[in-house]
Scaffold this active site. Structure first.
Site, mmCIF file in Angstrom:
data_model
loop_
_atom_site.group_PDB
_atom_site.id
_atom_site.type_symbol
_atom_site.label_atom_id
_atom_site.label_comp_id
_atom_site.label_asym_id
_atom_site.label_seq_id
_atom_site.Cartn_x
_atom_site.Cartn_y
_atom_site.Cartn_z
ATOM 1 N N HIS A 185 -6.113 -5.793 -6.562
ATOM 2 C CA HIS A 185 -5.556 -6.772 -5.839
ATOM 3 C C HIS A 185 -5.589 -6.341 -4.432
ATOM 4 C CE1 HIS A 185 -2.919 -9.070 -9.131
ATOM 5 N NE2 HIS A 185 -4.155 -8.961 -9.224
ATOM 6 N N GLU A 212 -3.429 -5.728 -2.074
ATOM 7 C CA GLU A 212 -2.185 -4.678 -1.878
ATOM 8 C C GLU A 212 -2.755 -3.443 -2.344
ATOM 9 O OE1 GLU A 212 0.129 -8.556 -3.077
ATOM 10 O OE2 GLU A 212 -1.896 -7.800 -3.410
ATOM 11 N N CYS A 218 2.469 -9.599 -6.773
ATOM 12 C CA CYS A 218 2.842 -9.636 -8.028
ATOM 13 C C CYS A 218 3.592 -8.418 -8.508
ATOM 14 C CB CYS A 218 1.549 -9.899 -9.047
ATOM 15 S SG CYS A 218 0.533 -8.459 -9.165
ATOM 16 N N CYS A 229 1.851 -5.166 -8.226
ATOM 17 C CA CYS A 229 1.723 -4.939 -6.447
ATOM 18 C C CYS A 229 2.928 -4.124 -6.275
ATOM 19 C CB CYS A 229 1.130 -5.843 -5.785
ATOM 20 S SG CYS A 229 -0.840 -6.134 -6.151
#
Length: 260
Positions: free
Chosen positions: A69, A71, A99, A102
């Protein structure tokens, strides 16, 4: 140790706000890069003392890595450049609410502040509620979350990405064996859709997805429910119909509970 996770709305004022707008632009640029790679357009940039330490875009498909992701990519790069996994007092800018995975990485990295663009998530739209999963442990460090910085631009990127995939919705609807195959629906939802004139998936295509969405939204907003003669819709049915409207709009499928 007490866990203090502050969640507030981003306030566009003062020199810090000007800096935030500039730094969020890097995250938006990363999100645009994700879109070019046919990935969901989410971007992130991590700063410490005004210096860019790491940036990244969402890339689980192209990297064949479910943890990639935006991040996580930005945090990994920042840790390598900083020479330490502890990024205390740093600020992470991300175009979409993180999410749970993360959020865990953010707290492990001891990031002190997170500035978020679009304040929603397909996993849990309530950030405060999502953070409750971490408040039960004392192995976390303080972090301040601010939502809504350049939110419209972040949301527009997401909307444009999924609308580009909208033709797939027509194919999905035409190939439905029954309305029970629609996301989130139950028997009560199907009965409501039947009342509105939707018997098959092809009925949505014949009317048009925009018109179908409008018809459903008008039913949601009606004072007396679908028939204008019966009781009001139950909250869960309203939530399911709202999720269906987003599906028709071309957005990703989310749990109907996110609409409550």
């Amino acid at each position: 140790m007490s866990n203090r996770f502050f969640v507030t709305s981003w306030m566009p004022q003062g020199p810090e706000a000007t800096q935030d707008l500039e730094h969020m632009q890097i995250a938006l640029d990363c999100a645009s890069e994700a879109r070019l790679h046919k990935e969901v357009p989410v971007g992130a940039a991590l700063y410490l003392d005004g210096k860019l330490l790491g940036q990244g875009f969402n890339q689980p498909c192209s990297s064949k890595d479910p943890t990639s992701h935006a991040e996580i990519v930005a945090i990994r790069q920042a840790c390598q450049n900083f020479g330490n996994y502890r990024l205390t007092h740093s600020t992470l800018y991300v175009t979409l609410q993180p999410c749970l995975m993360c959020l865990g990485a953010i707290l492990h990295a001891r990031i002190g502040r997170v500035v978020i663009g679009a304040p929603d998530s397909r996993y849990n739209s309530d950030l405060t509620q999502a953070l409750d999963a971490f408040r039960m442990s004392e192995a976390w460090h303080d972090c301040r979350f601010e939502t809504g910085c350049r939110a419209a631009e972040s949301q527009d990127l997401m909307k444009a990405f999924f609308q580009a995939r909208r033709p797939d919705r027509y194919s999905t609807l035409k190939n439905l064996k029954s309305l029970s195959d629609l996301p989130n629906v139950n028997k009560a939802t199907i009965a409501l859709l039947n009342t509105l004139g939707f018997q098959t998936g092809d009925d949505f295509c014949s009317l048009g997805l925009d018109e179908s969405q409008l018809k459903i939204m008008q039913a949601i907003n009606a004072d007396l429910g679908i028939n204008h003669s019966g009781p009001d819709l139950e909250p869960d049915q309203i939530a399911i119909l709202k999720s269906l409207c987003d599906f028709l709009q071309g957005e990703p499928v989310r749990s109907w509970k996110d609409y409550l």
